[in-house]
Design a protein around this motif. Structure first.
Motif, short mmCIF file in Angstrom:
data_model
loop_
_atom_site.label_atom_id
_atom_site.label_comp_id
_atom_site.label_asym_id
_atom_site.label_seq_id
_atom_site.Cartn_x
_atom_site.Cartn_y
_atom_site.Cartn_z
N GLN A 205 0.17 8.47 6.81
CA GLN A 205 0.11 8.25 5.36
C GLN A 205 -0.34 9.52 4.66
O GLN A 205 -1.24 10.22 5.12
CB GLN A 205 -0.86 7.11 5.04
N LEU A 206 0.31 9.81 3.54
CA LEU A 206 -0.08 10.97 2.75
C LEU A 206 -1.53 10.83 2.30
O LEU A 206 -1.97 9.75 1.91
CB LEU A 206 0.82 11.10 1.52
N GLN A 207 -2.26 11.93 2.36
CA GLN A 207 -3.66 11.91 1.97
C GLN A 207 -3.83 12.51 0.58
O GLN A 207 -3.17 13.49 0.22
CB GLN A 207 -4.49 12.72 2.97
N SER A 208 -4.68 11.90 -0.22
CA SER A 208 -5.01 12.46 -1.53
C SER A 208 -6.46 12.11 -1.85
O SER A 208 -7.04 11.20 -1.26
CB SER A 208 -4.09 11.91 -2.62
N ASN A 316 1.76 8.66 -7.50
CA ASN A 316 1.08 8.71 -6.19
C ASN A 316 1.75 9.71 -5.25
O ASN A 316 1.43 9.76 -4.06
CB ASN A 316 0.98 7.33 -5.56
N GLY A 317 2.69 10.47 -5.79
CA GLY A 317 3.29 11.57 -5.03
C GLY A 317 4.20 11.16 -3.90
O GLY A 317 4.47 11.96 -3.01
N CYS A 318 4.73 9.92 -3.95
CA CYS A 318 5.60 9.50 -2.84
C CYS A 318 6.57 8.41 -3.26
O CYS A 318 6.41 7.77 -4.30
CB CYS A 318 4.76 9.02 -1.65
N GLY A 324 7.14 5.93 2.00
CA GLY A 324 6.04 6.84 1.70
C GLY A 324 6.37 8.32 1.83
O GLY A 324 5.46 9.15 1.94
N GLN A 325 7.66 8.69 1.80
CA GLN A 325 8.02 10.10 1.88
C GLN A 325 7.61 10.80 0.57
O GLN A 325 7.67 10.22 -0.51
CB GLN A 325 9.53 10.25 2.09
N SER A 379 -3.84 7.57 -5.44
CA SER A 379 -3.70 7.59 -3.99
C SER A 379 -2.52 6.72 -3.59
O SER A 379 -2.04 5.90 -4.38
CB SER A 379 -4.98 7.07 -3.33
N VAL A 380 -2.09 6.89 -2.35
CA VAL A 380 -0.93 6.15 -1.84
C VAL A 380 -1.39 4.81 -1.27
O VAL A 380 -2.44 4.71 -0.65
CB VAL A 380 -0.25 6.96 -0.72
#
Length: 407
Positions: A205-208, A316-318, A324-325, A379-380
Motif C-alpha cells: 500500500q502506498l504510504q503517506s 489520495n494519490g492513487c 491502488g496504483q 491517506s490511501v
C-alpha cells in the motif's frame, strides 16, 4: 466392451462427476501475471502504459512492481496511453502494451483510428482490455452497455480480438498470433481479459503522512454544505461512500448525482448544472485520478467562471477503486491541482490536510464566489465492507432532477 462401460448407470454418474469437477477446476484455474508478462516480453514488448482496471489489477500490480519506471507510465487517460505507445514505437521500432478497462475504449478510438490504424501510420501495439459488463457475467449497471458491444467495437476498428486463456500453452499461442500480426499487419491487436483471469499479485500500500482518509474527509465536507446545495460526485469509491453516508443518516439520495461511470466527467456535468441552476451552489466532489483524466475541463470551468461552482478534489494519490496504483497527483512536491486551477482562471484555491484545516477551508469554499477549488490531501484506504448504491442510475437521476426542480 468400451462402448458399454459409459452406458452403465454407475459409470455415467462417475463420468458426470468428473466432467463437473473438470469444469470447476477450469473456473478456479488462474493465470500467473509473471507468466503472461514473460510471454509478452518474449515477443519484444517492453514498454507498458495505460489506466488501471480492477480486472487487470493483479497484472498492473506486477508491472508496477517489476518494470523499471523508465518503461512504465500510468497515463491520465487511455487515449494518452495509445499516444505514448505510438511514440515508443516510433522511437524504437517495437510495439508497446496499453492496458485499460473497456469503458476507456472510447478515449482510444480517435488515436486508434487516426494514428495507429494500418490505413494511416500503421503502428503496432498490444491492447490488454478488462472486459467489464461481459454478457452473462454479473456486473455494475454502468458496464452493461459497453460490455455488450466491446468485441463489436474492436471488430469495427479492424483490430483482431482474442480472449486471454488461463491455460499457459493457449496463452503462448495467442501471444504468438499477436506477434505475427505485428510483423505482417503492423497495427494494433487486442486481448480481452475476463473476471478472475489472473492470480493474485498485491502491491504494497502506498504510504503517506496525511492524517485523513477519504471517507472521513467526505463526511466533514458534506456536513458543512447546505441542504439546498447540489452535489455531483465522481465515479468510484467516493460515490459509494457518499451513498452510505446518506444511508447511515437515514436520509434520501436526491441531493446528489452519483456519476457511477464516465470517469473524469463529473466536473463537466457539475459545470453544466451550475450554468443553468445559477441561484444554487453546485459542488463537484472529484477524485485525483478522475480529475487528471480530463484535466482540460479545468480550463472550461475557469473561463466560463460560474460564481456558484465549487470544486473539491479528494487526492489520495492513487487509483483506489482498481488496485491502488499511483497517480501523477501523488507527487505532492512537484504537482499542484491548485496551480493548474489558478492558471485556468479559478478565482481561488485552497488546500487542506488536517480535520481543522478541512473545516476552515470547506467554510471558505462555501462562502467564496466561484469557481473555487479545494484540494484535500489524504491517506490511501477504504473500508473493506464498503457497499454499493442500491438505487439504480435511472432512479438516482429521477430523484435528483425532481429535487432540483428540473423533472
Amino acid at each position: 466392451m468400451t462402448r458399454h462401460i459409459f452406458t452403465h448407470p454407475v459409470m455415467q454418474r462417475v463420468c458426470s462427476f468428473a466432467i463437473r469437477r473438470m469444469s470447476s477446476d477450469a473456473k478456479q484455474m488462474k493465470l500467473s501475471p509473471a507468466f503472461f508478462h514473460q510471454c509478452v516480453t518474449d515477443i519484444g514488448v517492453n514498454f507498458f502504459t495505460g489506466v488501471p482496471d480492477s480486472l487487470l489489477s493483479d497484472y498492473c500490480a506486477y508491472v508496477q512492481d517489476n518494470v523499471p519506471e523508465t518503461d512504465h507510465i500510468i497515463a491520465c487517460n487511455e487515449g494518452n496511453a495509445v499516444g505514448l505507445a505510438a511514440g515508443y514505437h516510433l522511437a524504437t521500432g517495437h510495439p508497446g502494451l496499453v492496458y485499460l478497462q473497456n469503458s476507456g475504449l472510447g478515449n482510444t478510438v480517435n488515436p486508434l483510428m487516426s494514428l495507429t490504424s494500418s490505413k494511416v501510420y500503421s503502428i503496432p501495439l498490444l491492447l490488454l482490455i478488462g472486459w467489464r459488463g461481459q454478457p452473462g457475467v454479473k456486473d455494475e449497471p454502468q458496464h452493461f452497455a459497453q460490455g455488450q458491444i466491446t468485441p463489436d467495437m474492436l471488430n469495427l476498428m479492424d483490430i483482431p480480438c482474442r480472449i486471454l486463456p488461463k491455460d499457459e500453452t493457449a496463452v503462448k499461442k495467442v501471444i504468438q498470433e499477436a506477434d505475427q500480426h505485428f510483423k505482417t499487419k503492423k497495427s494494433p491487436f487486442s486481448i480481452l481479459v475476463e473476471a478472475s483471469t489472473f492470480s493474485q499479485y498485491k502491491l504494497p500500500q502506498l504510504q503517506s503522512n496525511f492524517p485523513l482518509l477519504r471517507e472521513e474527509a467526505l463526511n466533514i465536507v458534506v456536513e458543512i454544505l447546505d441542504d439546498t446545495d447540489i452535489i455531483v460526485a465522481t465515479t468510484g469509491k467516493l460515490s459509494r461512500e457518499l451513498f452510505e453516508y446518506r444511508e447511515a443518516k437515514r436520509e434520501g439520495h436526491e441531493k446528489e448525482f452519483l456519476t457511477v461511470g464516465s470517469m473524469g466527467h463529473a466536473s463537466s456535468i457539475a459545470l453544466g448544472i451550475a450554468k443553468f441552476q445559477p441561484h444554487r451552489k453546485v459542488v463537484c466532489l472529484d477524485g485525483d485520478g478522475a480529475a487528471l483524466m480530463h484535466l482540460g475541463a479545468f480550463s472550461t470551468v475557469g473561463q466560463r467562471a460560474p460564481s456558484n461552482f465549487k470544486h473539491v478534489i479528494f487526492n489520495n494519490g492513487c487509483h483506489d477503486s482498481v488496485g491502488g496504483q499511483p497517480t501523477e497527483a501523488s507527487h505532492h512536491d512537484s504537482f499542484s491541482f491548485g496551480g493548474v486551477a489558478l492558471a485556468c482562471g479559478y478565482r481561488k484555491t485552497l488546500v487542506a490536510q488536517t480535520t481543522e484545516e478541512l473545516v476552515t477551508c470547506t467554510r471558505q469554499l462555501v462562502e467564496t464566489p466561484g469557481p473555487v477549488l479545494l484540494e484535500i490531501k489524504l491517506s490511501v484506504g477504504s473500508r473493506s465492507n464498503l457497499g454499493r448504491p442500491t438505487r439504480t442510475p435511472i432512479q438516482n437521476k429521477s430523484d435528483f432532477m425532481e429535487h432540483i426542480g428540473s423533472a
